[in-house]
Enzyme design. Sequence first.
Site, PDB file in Angstrom:
ATOM      1  N   GLY A  16     -12.459  -4.557   1.503  1.00 51.95           N
ATOM      2  CA  GLY A  16     -13.856  -4.132   1.563  1.00 51.95           C
ATOM      3  C   GLY A  16     -14.217  -3.232   0.395  1.00 51.95           C
ATOM      4  O   GLY A  16     -15.295  -3.374  -0.199  1.00 51.95           O
ATOM      5  N   GLY A  57      -6.575  -7.157   1.857  1.00 52.13           N
ATOM      6  CA  GLY A  57      -5.279  -6.890   2.470  1.00 52.13           C
ATOM      7  C   GLY A  57      -4.534  -8.171   2.797  1.00 52.13           C
ATOM      8  O   GLY A  57      -3.353  -8.325   2.466  1.00 52.13           O
ATOM      9  N   ARG A  96       0.821  -1.214   0.000  1.00 50.16           N
ATOM     10  CA  ARG A  96       0.000   0.000   0.000  1.00 50.16           C
ATOM     11  C   ARG A  96       0.856   1.266   0.000  1.00 50.16           C
ATOM     12  O   ARG A  96       0.463   2.278  -0.571  1.00 50.16           O
ATOM     13  CB  ARG A  96      -0.958  -0.012   1.192  1.00 50.16           C
ATOM     14  CG  ARG A  96      -2.101  -0.987   0.968  1.00 50.16           C
ATOM     15  CD  ARG A  96      -2.956  -1.167   2.187  1.00 50.16           C
ATOM     16  NE  ARG A  96      -4.189  -1.871   1.856  1.00 50.16           N
ATOM     17  CZ  ARG A  96      -5.033  -2.355   2.757  1.00 50.16           C
ATOM     18  NH1 ARG A  96      -4.770  -2.216   4.042  1.00 50.16           N
ATOM     19  NH2 ARG A  96      -6.125  -2.983   2.379  1.00 50.16           N
ATOM     20  N   LYS A 134     -14.155 -12.571   7.567  1.00 49.20           N
ATOM     21  CA  LYS A 134     -15.257 -11.645   7.873  1.00 49.20           C
ATOM     22  C   LYS A 134     -16.569 -12.138   7.286  1.00 49.20           C
ATOM     23  O   LYS A 134     -17.060 -11.633   6.283  1.00 49.20           O
ATOM     24  CB  LYS A 134     -14.935 -10.262   7.338  1.00 49.20           C
ATOM     25  CG  LYS A 134     -13.731  -9.624   8.020  1.00 49.20           C
ATOM     26  CD  LYS A 134     -13.386  -8.324   7.329  1.00 49.20           C
ATOM     27  CE  LYS A 134     -11.905  -8.035   7.412  1.00 49.20           C
ATOM     28  NZ  LYS A 134     -11.437  -7.212   6.315  1.00 49.20           N
TER      29      LYS A 134
END
Length: 398
Positions: free
Chosen positions: A381, A357, A36, A201
Site C-alpha cells: 500500500g 508483501g 522485512r 485488493k
Amino acid sequence: MESIEKLGDLTGKTALVRCDLNVPLNEKGEITDDRRIRESVPTIKDLLSRGAKVIVTAHLGRPGGKADPAFSLAPVAQRLSGLLGTPVILAKDAAGEDSKKLAKDLKPGEVLLLENIRFRPEEASKDEEERMKLAKDLASMADLFVFDGFGVAHRKHASSYDVSKLLPSYMGFLVAKEEKALSRALEDPARPYTVVMGGAKVSDKLKVIVHLLDVADRILVAGGMAYTFIKASGGQIGQSLVELDMLDEARECMRIAKEKGVEFLLPKDLVAADAFSNDASSKIVDAYKVPENMMGMDVGPKTCEEFAAKIADSKTVFWNGPLGVFEFPKFAKGTRFIAQAMKKATENGAFTIIGGGDSAAAVDAFGFKDGDFSHISTGGGASLEFLKGEGLPALEGK
Ligand code: ADP
Ligand code: MG
C-alpha cells in the site's frame, strides 16, 4: 525528515525505532519470508554502533486492537536477534508497564522489542487524541524517534505518525532506500513505463490505477483485480473474485485510460478451476467466458506471452500483486512467468520495481534473488500511495 546519517554519537540516548516487521507466518507460526526483518537490520545496527539503546516498535497482522497470542512478535524477536547477532528482549506488552520497566533497565547496545503495537486499540484509532495517548507512552521511553517502517508510511498510526510529533525524528536507511528507488518511477520515469497490477485488493488498488493513468504508458491488470474489470466490460466471470460495487468505477477507469491514450490490457485467457484449491480440476478458458461453475485462478499462456512482451519492451516497470493464486503451486505459473520477464527486462537495462508483501514473498519463494530486479519494495500500500505522488503521512516529520 532527515536521515539518521546526520546523527552523531548517541551514547546514553534511547532511540525508538518504528520498523515494519509484519512478515507472513505459516499455520505453525513459522516465518515464511523474512525480507522485512532483514531490511530493518541496517538501521538498528547503525543506532547500536552509535552507542544508543534501541527500542523497536512494530506490528504483526491484524489483531484488531487487543492482545492475541496468535499475533505475538515472539517469532520475530527470535529471527531479529539471529540477524542482528545480539539478544533481543521482548516486552510482554506494547508500551505498557512491562515495556516501560524494561526500557528503563536497558543498557547501551541492547535491543528491546515491544509487543505487537496493534494489541493497543489506540494505534489505528481514527481519533487523534486517542492515538496521542499511545504516542505519549511510546515517546516517554525514548530520546529520539526513527521511522523505518516503510510499509506503514501511508498510515496515520500512533507509532508511525503521531509519535514523530513528540520526539526529534529521523528517517532510517530502509525508508531512505525505498524513497530513492520509488522516486525514480514517480519523477520522470524512462519510457515506455509499464505498470502491472494484480493481487486481491480490488477497491484499494482501483483508486491507485486511476492515479497511475497520469504517469504510466501502459497498465496491465491481472490476478483477482481483473475480474471486476472483465465483468464491467461485459465478460462472464463465473465464480471469480469480484467487487460488484466497483463496476462503475472500473468502467470509468477504462474510459479515462482511453481518453488519456494509456494502453489498458486485461487478460485474454485464464486458468479456471472448479474450486479454490490446489487439487481443483482446471482448464484454460477465454477470459470473457469463464464457465458458470468455475473461477479464474491464474492467467493463461496467451496472457503470459502478451504481458511478457510488453514488459520486455519497457524501460520502467512497476509490478504490484500476484497474477494468480500463487500460494497453490498449480496456479503460480503466471506470477512466476511475469517475475521471469521482469528479471529479463532488468538484465536488458530496464528499471524494475516489485511492490507488495505477497508479490515480494512470491518472488522470494520462486528462488529469485534481490539483484534480479532493480528494487523490491517492502511496502505494498505504501509504495502504491507513494507512486500517486501525494506524499506519505509518516514521512512528513515535524
Ligand atoms: P500484494 O501483497 O503483493 O500487494 P495483494 O495482497 O493485493 O498483493 O494480493 C495477494 C493475494 O491475491 C494473494 O494471496 C493471491 O492468492 C491473491 N490472488 C491473486 N490472483 C487471484 C485470483 N485470481 N483469485 C483470487 N485471489 C487471487
Ligand atoms: Mg498482500
